[in-house]
Design an enzyme around this catalytic site. Structure first.
Site, PDB file in Angstrom:
ATOM      1  CD  GLU A 248      -1.772  -2.378   1.522  1.00 36.94           C
ATOM      2  OE1 GLU A 248      -0.611  -2.599   1.955  1.00 36.94           O
ATOM      3  OE2 GLU A 248      -2.638  -3.267   1.450  1.00 36.94           O
TER       4      GLU A 248
ATOM      5  CG  HIS B   1     -10.650  -6.571   7.327  1.00 38.92           C
ATOM      6  ND1 HIS B   1      -9.854  -7.080   8.319  1.00 38.92           N
ATOM      7  CD2 HIS B   1     -10.061  -6.899   6.158  1.00 38.92           C
ATOM      8  CE1 HIS B   1      -8.829  -7.712   7.772  1.00 38.92           C
ATOM      9  NE2 HIS B   1      -8.928  -7.615   6.460  1.00 38.92           N
TER      10      HIS B   1
END
Lengths: 329, 341
Positions: free
Chosen positions: A61, A130
């Site tokens: 990322e 999440h």
């Protein structure tokens, strides 16, 4: 002409339209190609546009945010998908210290037009890593724009608007909205950023809500309408830069305001909205305190009922709205 | 800059044949390279004096002693190629063609500076010469380089990007992500690590257990080479090979240029972590003097010509200071300009 699409289909359509129209636009991210995206949003785009413009990436990322920034500053229009908003934490240096600041640091000599799409929100049983809603972190960083669509039509129009925008845009999607349906105009129909929209008119109470909370506020409005309470639901759509006036005008009209968002209350966007309203000409029209309904200050729990209680539900909005209108508290 | 006519060399040719002693560079190109190195040193020495005089505020990171790696590597690039630089980036900017006057104006925080006085020493950029900017974050440019590489690749431009970083940045996680991505996508990136032996006070001996940072290239399946960073020609040869490879679409290379900063990390450095003797040892390997002496041995330069070059750059720097001092400050009414496009 419009037809019914899901929120996910609307986003996919916007990506495809932008890629057809402008060869500088490309899509990249983890599993966006063969897999079609973790939530299926980019399904079919690899077949349509090929592996150079729809790029599967390693799980990296930090460099992905750098790729968006570096490519944008040298003539491309990247769309980056960060698979879960939680994972944006791994991109923070490049987003906050590079993408947001380079234009300013370089004396305004470069533009950095990219869109980072990312699904946020709880409600899927995915627990604390999440399910985050981190939009307000980016609201606090000058140089970045923050968009949160609440309907399929807005998802399409605002994504096209975000891709056209010459700045880095964090485009926050909601997982629970992906399958929701609504009318979506056909063709290339961008919505410019920073246009607040009144989603439902009503005279008794202004509810300023974002993302999934707009849908819940509209549902609450239906319930309360049966009791004779009329909610006006206002959706900022772009959190930064915010189009303030429609919010202020609505509060002037109703004299009461409830702010609803999913992210944790403390340090959340609601505080900013409350301060804007309290500092505006709407202050003199307020008949009740400005109220906030937001996520509890805690990590998102796994247990279904605990997870539900952590985030504002329709009945919470109904209760809070009724109390504000009936009792003024 | 690269004059296109020479033959390519490879880093394995450390013992270059005598005919290739100057890596195919012409006497004119070498004189210009030498002048550029002198210009960097004069610029930084003057900037330091201005700082001591209180005319420059904030901080600055001097690269005095590292001119060989800055100019040697950039000499392998064409004007349209990109660079991304570091907090110790004055040399990279000047090597790539930045004007000392506009740099000095930036140091003095003037509206005429490269960043309109908004960036300062740590953020010098000159987009017109392909310099996408110095970076205040250690390793901050390394992920950006992959993006620039993607951009070059997708636009099918005949360009490369060279990203500079230090030994400290090679320990950042983003280094790993960027080299891996550039490798799998064959991006036209040259990773140029200027190992000046210390990440602020942390020596490479204490921060990693490998002899050469270029060894890390093997983890990504790309070539890695370490060179004497104070030898302009050694750096140039390695850079040329890497640039040519990138331009052919064969992907990235990691180059380590072993060098040394003569000055402290920044203005606050008391230099407790190294000895005077060590500094003197490296000063004896001055990259400017070394290139000048090789050219003199070849008969391409004499002491008088060297002194003339020095006088020429001193004049240019004095002119830059005058320009900067006479330039206007930014208008406070423009404070928010540049935040958003």
């Amino acid at each position: 002409m419009s037809r019914e699409l899901t929120y996910a289909q609307a986003i996919r359509e916007a990506i495809a339209l932008a890629m057809e129209r402008d060869e500088r636009v490309f899509l990249f991210g983890e599993d966006v190609g063969i897999y079609g995206g973790a939530f299926g949003v980019t399904d079919g785009l690899l077949d349509r546009f090929g592996p150079e413009r729809v790029r599967d990436t390693p799980i990296s990322e930090a460099v992905l945010a750098g790729v968006a920034t570096g490519a944008a500053m040298t003539g491309m229009r990247p769309i980056l998908e960060i698979q879960f908003m939680d994972f944006i934490t791994l991109s923070m240096e490049q987003l906050v210290l590079q993408a947001a600041k380079l234009r300013f640091m370089l004396g305004g000599k470069v533009n950095i037009p990219f869109v980072l799409r990312t699904p946020a929100g709880a409600g899927t049983g995915a627990a604390a890593q999440h399910s985050e809603s981190l939009e307000n972190w980016f609201v606090h960083v000058p140089g970045i724009k923050v968009v949160m669509p609440s309907t399929p039509a807005d998802a399409k129009g605002l994504l096209l608007g975000a891709i056209e925008d010459p700045n880095p845009v964090i485009f926050v999607e909601h997982k629970l909205l992906y399958r929701t349906k609504g009318p979506v105009p056909e063709g290339y129909t961008p919505i410019p950023l920073s246009q607040t929209e009144v989603k439902r008119e009503g005279g008794d109470l202004t509810v300023v809500a974002t993302s999934l909370m707009v849908a819940r506020a509209l549902e609450a409005a239906e319930t309360l309408a049966q009791e004779g309470i009329q909610l006006e639901v206002v959706d900022p759509r772009t959190l930064k830069p915010l189009d303030e006036q429609p919010i202020i005008d609505s509060v002037k009209k109703t004299g009461r305001v409830l702010i609803v968002h999913e992210a944790c209350k403390t340090g959340g966007y609601g505080g900013e909205l409350a301060a804007i309203i309290a500092g505006s000409e709407a202050f003199d029209y307020l008949d009740a305190p400005i109220r906030r309904l937001a996520g509890l200050d805690m990590p998102v729990p796994y247990n279904r009922e605990l997870e539900r209680r952590m985030v504002p539900q329709v009945e919470d909005i109904v209760d809070a709205a009724r109390k504000l209108v009936r009792e003024g508290i | 800059m690269d004059d296109q006519t020479e033959k390519t060399s490879s880093p394995e040719q450390a013992q270059a044949p005598p005919s290739d002693e100057f890596a195919g560079l012409s006497p004119d190109s070498l004189r210009e390279a030498l002048r550029r190195m002198l210009l960097i040193r004069a610029f930084e020495e003057t900037a330091e004096q201005l700082y001591f005089q209180g005319l420059i505020h904030g901080t600055m990171h001097l690269s005095i002693g590292q001119e060989g790696s800055a100019v040697g590597s950039i000499w392998a690039l064409r004007p349209e190629d990109y660079i991304l630089s570091t907090h110790r980036g004055h040399g990279h900017s000047i090597a790539k063609g930045a004007k000392p006057s506009l740099m000095m104006a930036e140091f003095l925080a003037k509206e005429t500076g490269y960043c309109r006085g908004r960036g300062g020493s740590m953020h010098i950029a000159d987009v017109e010469t392909g310099n996408l900017g110095a970076n205040g974050i250690v390793g901050g440019g390394i992920p950006l380089a992959a993006g620039v590489g993607v951009s070059i690749q997708m636009q099918k431009l005949d360009r490369v990007v060279m990203v500079f970083f230090g030994d400290g940045a090679a320990n950042e996680g983003a280094f790993h992500e960027s080299l891996n991505l550039a490798s799998i996508w064959d991006l036209p990136v040259v990773y140029l690590c200027e190992n000046n032996q210390y990440a602020m006070s942390m020596s490479v001996r204490r921060s990693m257990n490998i002899e050469d940072i270029s060894q890390r290239a093997c983890a990504y399946g790309i070539p890695g080479v370490s060179v004497d960073g104070n030898d302009f020609l050694a750096v140039y040869r390695a850079a040329k090979e890497a640039v040519d490879r990138a331009r052919r679409g064969e992907g990235p290379t990691l180059i380590e240029a072993k060098t040394y900063r003569w000055k402290g990390h920044s203005r606050s450095d008391k230099q407790r972590y190294r000895t005077k003797e060590e500094v003197q040892e490296w000063q004896a390997r001055d990259p400017i003097r070394r290139l000048a002496e090789r050219m003199m041995a070849q008969g391409w330069l004499d002491e008088a010509a060297f002194q003339a070059l020095q006088a020429d750059v001193d004049r240019e720097i004095q002119e830059a200071v005058r320009f900067a001092q006479e330039s206007p400050e930014p208008d406070p009414a423009t404070i928010l300009e540049g935040v958003y496009a």
